[in-house]
Design a protein around this motif. Structure first.
Motif, PDB file in Angstrom:
ATOM      1  N   ALA A  52      26.103  33.130  25.551  1.00 53.02           N
ATOM      2  CA  ALA A  52      25.170  33.280  26.663  1.00 53.02           C
ATOM      3  C   ALA A  52      25.959  33.414  27.963  1.00 53.02           C
ATOM      4  O   ALA A  52      26.917  32.685  28.203  1.00 53.02           O
ATOM      5  CB  ALA A  52      24.231  32.082  26.744  1.00 53.02           C
ATOM      6  N   ALA A  53      25.564  34.362  28.799  1.00 56.06           N
ATOM      7  CA  ALA A  53      26.255  34.607  30.063  1.00 56.06           C
ATOM      8  C   ALA A  53      25.490  33.961  31.204  1.00 56.06           C
ATOM      9  O   ALA A  53      24.277  34.102  31.320  1.00 56.06           O
ATOM     10  CB  ALA A  53      26.380  36.097  30.310  1.00 56.06           C
ATOM     11  N   GLN A  54      26.230  33.256  32.042  1.00 57.87           N
ATOM     12  CA  GLN A  54      25.660  32.653  33.242  1.00 57.87           C
ATOM     13  C   GLN A  54      26.328  33.332  34.432  1.00 57.87           C
ATOM     14  O   GLN A  54      27.538  33.197  34.633  1.00 57.87           O
ATOM     15  CB  GLN A  54      25.916  31.154  33.248  1.00 57.87           C
ATOM     16  CG  GLN A  54      25.157  30.414  34.295  1.00 57.87           C
ATOM     17  CD  GLN A  54      25.344  28.911  34.133  1.00 57.87           C
ATOM     18  OE1 GLN A  54      26.444  28.429  33.938  1.00 57.87           O
ATOM     19  NE2 GLN A  54      24.256  28.184  34.217  1.00 57.87           N
ATOM     20  N   LEU A  55      25.554  34.103  35.182  1.00 60.20           N
ATOM     21  CA  LEU A  55      26.068  34.832  36.342  1.00 60.20           C
ATOM     22  C   LEU A  55      25.701  34.071  37.602  1.00 60.20           C
ATOM     23  O   LEU A  55      24.548  33.705  37.814  1.00 60.20           O
ATOM     24  CB  LEU A  55      25.464  36.242  36.391  1.00 60.20           C
ATOM     25  CG  LEU A  55      25.711  37.064  37.656  1.00 60.20           C
ATOM     26  CD1 LEU A  55      27.197  37.296  37.900  1.00 60.20           C
ATOM     27  CD2 LEU A  55      24.967  38.388  37.570  1.00 60.20           C
ATOM     28  N   ARG A  56      26.695  33.848  38.445  1.00 59.71           N
ATOM     29  CA  ARG A  56      26.490  33.168  39.723  1.00 59.71           C
ATOM     30  C   ARG A  56      26.857  34.156  40.823  1.00 59.71           C
ATOM     31  O   ARG A  56      27.994  34.606  40.911  1.00 59.71           O
ATOM     32  CB  ARG A  56      27.369  31.938  39.791  1.00 59.71           C
ATOM     33  CG  ARG A  56      27.186  31.103  41.009  1.00 59.71           C
ATOM     34  CD  ARG A  56      28.184  29.934  40.930  1.00 59.71           C
ATOM     35  NE  ARG A  56      27.766  28.703  41.509  1.00 59.71           N
ATOM     36  CZ  ARG A  56      26.728  27.949  41.195  1.00 59.71           C
ATOM     37  NH1 ARG A  56      25.914  28.327  40.256  1.00 59.71           N
ATOM     38  NH2 ARG A  56      26.471  26.830  41.805  1.00 59.71           N
ATOM     39  N   PHE A  57      25.868  34.533  41.647  1.00 57.21           N
ATOM     40  CA  PHE A  57      26.075  35.448  42.764  1.00 57.21           C
ATOM     41  C   PHE A  57      26.025  34.640  44.057  1.00 57.21           C
ATOM     42  O   PHE A  57      25.014  34.018  44.370  1.00 57.21           O
ATOM     43  CB  PHE A  57      25.009  36.548  42.768  1.00 57.21           C
ATOM     44  CG  PHE A  57      25.001  37.390  44.007  1.00 57.21           C
ATOM     45  CD1 PHE A  57      26.165  37.947  44.505  1.00 57.21           C
ATOM     46  CD2 PHE A  57      23.822  37.646  44.675  1.00 57.21           C
ATOM     47  CE1 PHE A  57      26.156  38.732  45.652  1.00 57.21           C
ATOM     48  CE2 PHE A  57      23.789  38.432  45.803  1.00 57.21           C
ATOM     49  CZ  PHE A  57      24.964  38.973  46.304  1.00 57.21           C
TER      50      PHE A  57
END
Length: 121
Positions: free
Chosen positions: A33-38
């Motif tokens: 699972a990918a967790q993207l933080r912008f």
């Protein structure tokens, strides 16, 4: 060119965690699972009006630090989930720009200027 391609990589951070769902024997072993933080608060890629609209659209995905957090876990691979997370961020930015109407062209002025300064050094 997608909206996300215009955002400096330094404003994006990925981490990978275990995800429930499809995956067979690997489901409890592989962090897919990918967790993207912008970093919305810290980015210079968007003007303040677009940032304000994104804060509203992000809802509960907005952290106390001013980052947008997107979790993608529909695919069996990290790369598939990474692409999904980026596509969701791109869609969110597109919605913010569409709601602001004609300001979409001006929103990327900071990115273009930042890119010019980076290339000059």
């Amino acid at each position: 060119m997608s909206h996300v391609e215009r955002i400096p990589e330094s404003d994006l951070a990925f981490s990978f965690v275990r995800a429930a769902g499809p995956g067979g024997q690997n489901v409890n072993k592989v962090a897919s699972a990918a967790q993207l933080r912008f970093d919305l608060a810290g980015t210079q890629a968007l003007n303040e009006r677009v940032k304000a609209r994104l804060r509203t659209l992000a809802g509960r995905r907005l952290t106390a630090e001013g980052a947008i957090l997107i979790l993608a876990r529909n695919h069996r691979t990290q790369e598939g989930n990474r692409r999904e997370a980026l596509a969701r961020l791109d869609e969110l930015i597109g919605r913010a720009l569409a709601q602001l109407g004609g300001e979409s062209a001006g929103c990327w002025e900071a990115v273009i200027e930042l890119d010019r300064r980076t290339r000059a050094t």
